[in-house]
Motif scaffolding. Structure first.
Motif, PDB file in Angstrom:
ATOM      1  N   LEU A  10       0.831  -1.212   0.000  1.00  0.00           N
ATOM      2  CA  LEU A  10       0.000   0.000   0.000  1.00  0.00           C
ATOM      3  C   LEU A  10       0.861   1.256   0.000  1.00  0.00           C
ATOM      4  O   LEU A  10       0.519   2.256  -0.654  1.00  0.00           O
ATOM      5  CB  LEU A  10      -0.921  -0.014   1.234  1.00  0.00           C
ATOM      6  N   SER A  11       1.972   1.208   0.702  1.00  0.00           N
ATOM      7  CA  SER A  11       2.881   2.375   0.713  1.00  0.00           C
ATOM      8  C   SER A  11       3.443   2.652  -0.680  1.00  0.00           C
ATOM      9  O   SER A  11       3.505   3.796  -1.154  1.00  0.00           O
ATOM     10  CB  SER A  11       4.020   2.138   1.704  1.00  0.00           C
ATOM     11  N   MET A  12       3.872   1.586  -1.338  1.00  0.00           N
ATOM     12  CA  MET A  12       4.421   1.761  -2.693  1.00  0.00           C
ATOM     13  C   MET A  12       3.346   2.239  -3.674  1.00  0.00           C
ATOM     14  O   MET A  12       3.587   3.111  -4.529  1.00  0.00           O
ATOM     15  CB  MET A  12       5.019   0.431  -3.184  1.00  0.00           C
ATOM     16  N   ALA A  13       2.141   1.701  -3.524  1.00  0.00           N
ATOM     17  CA  ALA A  13       1.041   2.143  -4.392  1.00  0.00           C
ATOM     18  C   ALA A  13       0.735   3.609  -4.160  1.00  0.00           C
ATOM     19  O   ALA A  13       0.454   4.375  -5.104  1.00  0.00           O
ATOM     20  CB  ALA A  13      -0.186   1.268  -4.131  1.00  0.00           C
ATOM     21  N   LEU A  14       0.763   4.004  -2.885  1.00  0.00           N
ATOM     22  CA  LEU A  14       0.482   5.405  -2.566  1.00  0.00           C
ATOM     23  C   LEU A  14       1.546   6.327  -3.153  1.00  0.00           C
ATOM     24  O   LEU A  14       1.233   7.385  -3.724  1.00  0.00           O
ATOM     25  CB  LEU A  14       0.416   5.569  -1.042  1.00  0.00           C
ATOM     26  N   ILE A  15       2.815   5.892  -3.026  1.00  0.00           N
ATOM     27  CA  ILE A  15       3.909   6.712  -3.576  1.00  0.00           C
ATOM     28  C   ILE A  15       3.782   6.855  -5.097  1.00  0.00           C
ATOM     29  O   ILE A  15       3.930   7.942  -5.663  1.00  0.00           O
ATOM     30  CB  ILE A  15       5.265   6.097  -3.199  1.00  0.00           C
ATOM     31  N   PHE A  20       2.458  10.024  -9.772  1.00  0.00           N
ATOM     32  CA  PHE A  20       1.706  10.165 -11.023  1.00  0.00           C
ATOM     33  C   PHE A  20       0.878  11.460 -11.033  1.00  0.00           C
ATOM     34  O   PHE A  20       0.876  12.205 -12.000  1.00  0.00           O
ATOM     35  CB  PHE A  20       0.799   8.949 -11.209  1.00  0.00           C
ATOM     36  N   ILE A  21       0.224  11.681  -9.899  1.00  0.00           N
ATOM     37  CA  ILE A  21      -0.597  12.896  -9.813  1.00  0.00           C
ATOM     38  C   ILE A  21       0.279  14.140  -9.902  1.00  0.00           C
ATOM     39  O   ILE A  21      -0.040  15.097 -10.624  1.00  0.00           O
ATOM     40  CB  ILE A  21      -1.402  12.898  -8.498  1.00  0.00           C
ATOM     41  N   LEU A  22       1.400  14.140  -9.195  1.00  0.00           N
ATOM     42  CA  LEU A  22       2.303  15.298  -9.259  1.00  0.00           C
ATOM     43  C   LEU A  22       2.877  15.486 -10.672  1.00  0.00           C
ATOM     44  O   LEU A  22       3.071  16.605 -11.141  1.00  0.00           O
ATOM     45  CB  LEU A  22       3.431  15.117  -8.238  1.00  0.00           C
ATOM     46  N   GLY A  23       3.166  14.328 -11.323  1.00  0.00           N
ATOM     47  CA  GLY A  23       3.656  14.420 -12.708  1.00  0.00           C
ATOM     48  C   GLY A  23       2.623  15.027 -13.636  1.00  0.00           C
ATOM     49  O   GLY A  23       2.951  15.860 -14.497  1.00  0.00           O
ATOM     50  N   ILE A  24       1.366  14.579 -13.451  1.00  0.00           N
ATOM     51  CA  ILE A  24       0.290  15.144 -14.272  1.00  0.00           C
ATOM     52  C   ILE A  24       0.153  16.641 -14.013  1.00  0.00           C
ATOM     53  O   ILE A  24      -0.009  17.449 -14.942  1.00  0.00           O
ATOM     54  CB  ILE A  24      -1.037  14.428 -13.970  1.00  0.00           C
ATOM     55  N   LEU A  25       0.235  17.025 -12.752  1.00  0.00           N
ATOM     56  CA  LEU A  25       0.132  18.450 -12.417  1.00  0.00           C
ATOM     57  C   LEU A  25       1.278  19.247 -13.041  1.00  0.00           C
ATOM     58  O   LEU A  25       1.082  20.357 -13.551  1.00  0.00           O
ATOM     59  CB  LEU A  25       0.145  18.615 -10.888  1.00  0.00           C
TER      60      LEU A  25
END
Length: 486
Positions: A10-15, A20-25
């Motif tokens: 779960l930690s790796m998935a969250l990271i 991904f979200i930060l990259g999209i931003l």
């Protein structure tokens, strides 16, 4: 003890999700910055081209940026400075292409004129002319042939004068006025030819009340002659401007915006009548016979008018001479007068030659009156008949100056002076015509509007740019931009 596999997963998935979200931003911010940079450039370019020269648009319906900004000194840095003024200061601009009104023999100018004429008047304005261009070419060819015929007749006339001089001193001299009664009764049918030979065509064809303009310009300063600023780069071009319809529309623009000897600028209303436009501003123009200048390209009104009227004269002469050769009544009149002159010269064997000279002189006289009719703003018959023939043989004997028959007749369905100008404009090289039209625009804006700094070869119609901006800290973004009046 419990294992922690689920927690690590779960930690790796969250990271990964957050990355991904930060990259999209970040990508969104970069693309937004790119778009903002483009929008700033587009706004600056649109604002730049919104600074079109107002007098050029109002007087001649042409969009262009006056690139010197009333200084007379063009520089690309001034354009870039104006773009930065309009909010593109964070972007570096490099001009990759620029087009002036005068480039490629006035191509951009002709494109705008054609688009304007099509939008305002449509093809209907020239519908009556499109099928006549072949006939126009034929008339000009016949006029050129008549010039050679005129030279031949002039040689024969010189021989006749020489024969008259060698005759008895008691015989009348056809080259001068003779005070004896018999000579006055016969008269001189060759007066028009003599005066044209001595003083030029203007001394014969000008109507009494018409005052010849004495205006002139310096050819060295004209757009069509001097060295010009030239653009560079590749731009889209309008098609069809070199076709028959495009050329005719351009010529109608010339007739509507520039003066001629039969009146000032002309336009046709719905009834087909010619409307003459004459304003105080027209009086300030450096030439009065502007259309004649566009056709002939000479320095003075007098030279341009003489050049055009010579062309008209030759065309009219060909038509009138052909008619005389087919009119048995007028042939008989000419033969009777020729027999009398041959008898006085003791040259009975020369009757036929003298008859042909008289017929040619008669055609010259009729052509003279035709041109006076045209310059009076009236219509002359294109095809001559017994009913519309103007000069009788007795009138020819005294028709040697502008004080004779003044050409006041008006033939319904005939041709006007503007019709002949259309013919000559169509037959001229279109590149030369466009450049001489720009000559007149530049001269008129200087003379009428006081724009001494105005130069058509500094008027920008299209612009290509390479733009470089720094976005998102240190990312360099390069993109093109283009705008043009089309």
């Amino acid at each position: 003890m419990k294992k922690a596999e689920i927690t690590v997963f779960l930690s790796m998935a969250l990271i990964l999700t957050v990355s991904f979200i930060l990259g999209i931003l970040q990508i969104t911010v970069i693309h937004t910055s790119k778009n903002m940079s483009r929008l700033e450039t587009d706004r600056a370019v649109f604002s730049l081209f919104g600074e079109y020269q107002r007098n050029l648009l109002e007087d001649y319906k042409i969009f262009a940026i006056e690139g010197t900004y009333e200084t007379g000194d063009f520089s690309e840095e001034r354009l870039i400075g104006r773009m930065h003024y309009y909010g593109s200061g964070n972007t570096d601009h490099e001009v990759t292409g620029i087009q002036f009104l005068t480039d490629n023999h006035g191509q951009a100018f002709r494109e705008q004129v054609t688009a304007y004429m099509e939008e305002c008047y449509g093809i209907g304005l020239i519908r009556d002319f499109t099928g006549m261009t072949a006939e126009w070419e034929e008339q000009c060819i016949e006029g050129e042939k008549m010039q050679a015929e005129e030279e031949k007749v002039t040689e024969q006339f010189e021989e006749l004068k020489k024969a008259a001089e060698e005759a008895s001193s008691d015989m009348p001299d056809l080259t001068e006025e003779d005070p004896n009664a018999e000579s006055e009764e016969i008269g001189n049918p060759f007066q028009c030819i003599e005066q044209i030979e001595k003083t030029g065509i203007l001394s014969v064809v000008m109507p009494e009340e018409m005052e010849l303009s004495g205006k002139e310009i310096s050819l060295e300063d004209q757009v069509s002659v001097r060295s010009l600023n030239t653009g560079y780069g590749s731009f889209p071009a309008r098609t069809g401007i070199d076709g028959i319809e495009g050329r005719l529309l351009f010529n109608e623009y010339i007739l509507q915006n520039f003066g001629n000897a039969a009146g000032k600028r002309v336009s046709s209303d719905d009834s087909g009548d010619i409307n003459v436009k004459d304003t105080e501003e027209d009086q300030l123009r450096s030439l009065e016979y502007e259309v004649e200048y566009i056709i002939s390209g000479k320095a003075s009104d007098r030279e341009n008018l003489e050049s055009v009227l010579t062309k008209v004269f030759l065309i009219r002469l060909a038509l009138n001479y052909v008619y005389l050769l087919g009119d048995s009544g007028k042939q008989a009149e000419a033969e009777a007068l020729a027999a009398t002159i041959a008898l006085l010269l003791l040259m009975p064997e020369g009757t036929e030659v003298i008859k042909q000279l008289i017929l040619f002189a008669w055609a010259v006289g009729e052509s003279t009156v035709d041109i006076r009719t045209l310059l009076n703003g009236k219509r002359a018959a294109l095809v001559k008949t017994k009913e519309n023939w103007q000069v009788s043989l007795p009138e020819l004997l005294t028709l040697g100056s502008s004080s004779g028959k003044n050409g006041d007749g008006d033939i319904a369905g005939g041709v006007t002076y503007e019709d002949y100008l259309r013919i000559f404009l169509f037959m001229e090289d279109q590149d030369q015509t466009a450049m001489r039209t720009l000559d007149r625009i530049e001269e008129n804006l200087a003379a009428v509007q006081g724009m001494d700094w105005f130069r058509t070869d500094c008027c920008i119609t299209k612009l290509g740019l390479k733009n470089t901006g720094v976005i998102f800290g240190d990312i360099t973004y390069t993109y093109p931009a283009y705008f043009g009046y089309e």
